[in-house]
Design a protein around this motif. Sequence first.
Motif, PDB file in Angstrom:
ATOM      1  N   LEU A 146       1.522   5.959  -7.477  1.00 21.52           N
ATOM      2  CA  LEU A 146       0.356   6.621  -8.062  1.00 21.52           C
ATOM      3  C   LEU A 146       0.496   8.136  -7.992  1.00 21.52           C
ATOM      4  O   LEU A 146       0.155   8.844  -8.953  1.00 21.52           O
ATOM      5  N   THR A 147       1.020   8.625  -6.888  1.00 20.08           N
ATOM      6  CA  THR A 147       1.235  10.073  -6.758  1.00 20.08           C
ATOM      7  C   THR A 147       2.194  10.573  -7.826  1.00 20.08           C
ATOM      8  O   THR A 147       1.971  11.629  -8.439  1.00 20.08           O
ATOM      9  N   ARG A 177       0.874   3.980  -3.142  1.00 17.07           N
ATOM     10  CA  ARG A 177       0.509   5.392  -2.984  1.00 17.07           C
ATOM     11  C   ARG A 177       1.587   6.301  -3.590  1.00 17.07           C
ATOM     12  O   ARG A 177       1.277   7.261  -4.301  1.00 17.07           O
ATOM     13  N   SER A 234      -7.552   3.012  -2.580  1.00 17.77           N
ATOM     14  CA  SER A 234      -6.706   2.910  -1.384  1.00 17.77           C
ATOM     15  C   SER A 234      -5.526   3.869  -1.427  1.00 17.77           C
ATOM     16  O   SER A 234      -4.982   4.230  -0.379  1.00 17.77           O
ATOM     17  N   SER A 235      -5.121   4.278  -2.620  1.00 24.23           N
ATOM     18  CA  SER A 235      -3.923   5.113  -2.760  1.00 24.23           C
ATOM     19  C   SER A 235      -4.235   6.598  -2.830  1.00 24.23           C
ATOM     20  O   SER A 235      -3.327   7.410  -2.974  1.00 24.23           O
ATOM     21  N   LEU A 236      -5.500   6.965  -2.725  1.00 20.17           N
ATOM     22  CA  LEU A 236      -5.910   8.367  -2.780  1.00 20.17           C
ATOM     23  C   LEU A 236      -6.426   8.812  -1.413  1.00 20.17           C
ATOM     24  O   LEU A 236      -7.105   8.059  -0.716  1.00 20.17           O
ATOM     25  N   ASP A 237      -6.108  10.039  -1.045  1.00 15.30           N
ATOM     26  CA  ASP A 237      -6.615  10.577   0.221  1.00 15.30           C
ATOM     27  C   ASP A 237      -8.139  10.663   0.211  1.00 15.30           C
ATOM     28  O   ASP A 237      -8.787  10.468   1.239  1.00 15.30           O
ATOM     29  N   GLY A 282     -10.115   8.740  -1.602  1.00 16.60           N
ATOM     30  CA  GLY A 282     -10.537   7.552  -2.339  1.00 16.60           C
ATOM     31  C   GLY A 282     -11.955   7.124  -2.054  1.00 16.60           C
ATOM     32  O   GLY A 282     -12.683   6.698  -2.961  1.00 16.60           O
ATOM     33  N   PRO A 301       0.799  -1.237   0.000  1.00 14.97           N
ATOM     34  CA  PRO A 301       0.000   0.000   0.000  1.00 14.97           C
ATOM     35  C   PRO A 301       0.829   1.284   0.000  1.00 14.97           C
ATOM     36  O   PRO A 301       0.510   2.218  -0.741  1.00 14.97           O
ATOM     37  N   GLU A 302       1.880   1.339   0.800  1.00 16.72           N
ATOM     38  CA  GLU A 302       2.676   2.567   0.865  1.00 16.72           C
ATOM     39  C   GLU A 302       3.369   2.851  -0.464  1.00 16.72           C
ATOM     40  O   GLU A 302       3.382   3.989  -0.951  1.00 16.72           O
TER      41      GLU A 302
END
Length: 732
Positions: free
Chosen positions: A564-565, A561, A603-606, A608, A557-558
Amino acid sequence: MIFNPAEENEYEAVCALLVHRFEQWAWENGIDADPFVVEAALDYRHLGTPDGRLGLWDQRHIEEFLLDWVPRTVTVLPDEEPADAPGTLRCLLRYLDAVHLADPRGASLPEVLEAVDAVAPRYAEAMTDRSRWGLAKFWITTAAERGVDVHDEQALQDFVGRAQGGEVPYDPEVLQTIVERHMRSSGPVRSEPQLPVALPGDDVLREQAGRSPVLRQLRGLAEWAGRDRRTLTGSGRLRLSDARELVERLDTGDDTDSVRSSADLPRLNLLVEWAKTARLIRVAKGRLYAVAKAEPVLNDPLALWRRAFDAFRELPSPVRGGRGGRYGVSVLFGEYDVYDVVLPDVLATLYSLPYPMPWPRLRDTVNLAYRSSSLLEVLATDSIGFGQADDDLRTVLGVLEDLGAIECHQGMADPVFADLAMSENDLEGWAGTPAEDDDDLETPSGILPGMPTGLAGPLDDALLDETLSGDALLDGAPPDDALLSDALLDDEATQRARKLKSELNSGPVELIRLTDLGTDSVRRRLLAEGRDAPLIGELAQAAPAGLLGVLADHYDPESARAELTAWIAVHGDRSAALEQLVRAVRTMPFRTRAEAMLDVLVSSLDDGELLLRSLRSDPSLAPTALSLLARREILTPEDLTEPESLLMVAESLLQLCEATGADGVREVLRQQGREAEEALRAALASGHPDREGLADLQALAERVPWERKAHVGLVQQRGHRKNGRRGGKRRR
């Protein structure tokens, strides 16, 4: 698009699904392709390569599949035409690209198609070259050429008897070549997945490499040797006067006061052999001189560092002990050298760890590797034993620290390492995996010449790639029981576990981690071996579907993120970038993969969850969004409208079909009886956007022998059953 080898049922279902969808795609596009070759290609990537990524293909995979895997494993009987494997592989690569399953880290579609075209002219010759065949293919073809019906078990048994009696003519030289190749190669071992790493650019790495003391010494040695050449002694060593000059010039730290020969200067000898192995200097006619072609490398700190790192793994064992200077009976450097096994494993252990590795944990991990090897008896009786092995490991780590590949400092170990401290159960691996109980084995009545003993299973249709392939060998047998006494397994295991836990918890210990330079070079080595080693930022230019697919399959997950960013930043406007990503999920034709892609995106968006809620009313993505909202317990069944409930039932059945295959769905529907029949009718009338999937469900429903009994709850199962497709299919 990747499965652990133990996930046999899951892989079987996905393989069947991909072959089925490929056949439909090929028919719709007027393409004549062989589905068996598609299955063979997927099997090759799943079983025949270290990384197992079904959607990633490049030139080496194409060449190995067409010139080794197919000639070795695919049997063409005398009355059959060989499949057009290059043509079908081209179609498969086009299909993977068309349905967005191609891994963006592999070669592009034009590149892989060009690679197939380059290899294709050699395919026919490879297929007829009997020395490339596997054992199963050799004997099945030999039997068929002698008129044996290879699908008749009794006929095959009779053939085995004649072959054992020397009544069947065959080419012994070809068979010997096949057997020798089979014995040399145990096949690829699936590599452990690596966490993604973050690395600076080459400019930063180059600046870091310039600070390495070892690079300064190697460069200084090459400059000293020069093009005028330095005379060596008759035994090929540095003259003592030259050696003393170099010790001072390079600041090696060797003691030159009481030595009588340059052979007594271990650090200097290490540097000389290191420079030779790195092709910076060479010996010719009794003289030492610099290699002229190495000058560009010497002038580029990063290129020199990478060459030095690679060369360190290839050094001859007598000179590896740079600091300690002890070359006696040694696990790493002596007569029982296992350096070539231990060093790559140590580096791979340190690679991508989120926390520095404490020395006690690394030491005991390496000790565990020693104990599982044939060196155990030597170490148990040798006067130096594990203490010397630990010293040798410290020596290697010291040289790697001087090179700049690792960093060491004192500190408290992260609690995760104490939790992983060796227990008595860990020591079960020391003896290897016990062989299966003999009562569970079926042994054929005879073994063909050249075939290994211990083959299991009857001679039936599956014999073509199971019984006679050599893959059914009994492996995992433990070493000699005398090497592992009960006292070692019990008393010492307990003592070492307690000692390790005490060391990790009692105070600061030495902590070890790879530097950026070390991480970069280990990653380069992993990639060269065909392993997966994700790098954060490498997907910045990937297509949206490729990005989300890789994140779902390979990223924690980390890291997902962060990746994706970075991708969104490269693509400018955030809203437009998100729309591209959502569109990629919308156009994914596979239900389970679409949900995985949307899951990793959310899951990777604030924000989301807001995005996920907004898709609840999307005509195409509503079923996927509803499934995720329910899975995350954001929505309960009471929150759903009646149309949404029907969509959920349809989505569940469609995902069940993908996860278990047609046979699995039929079995579930048959067992659940009337309620499943009603759920299926509701799904077919739900208006679900996946019309192709609903058509498959309709076809399944027409073949299900319904049982009229009630069950509680709608069909929500997504269990994994072997679909049976491959077991009953005749293989070429």
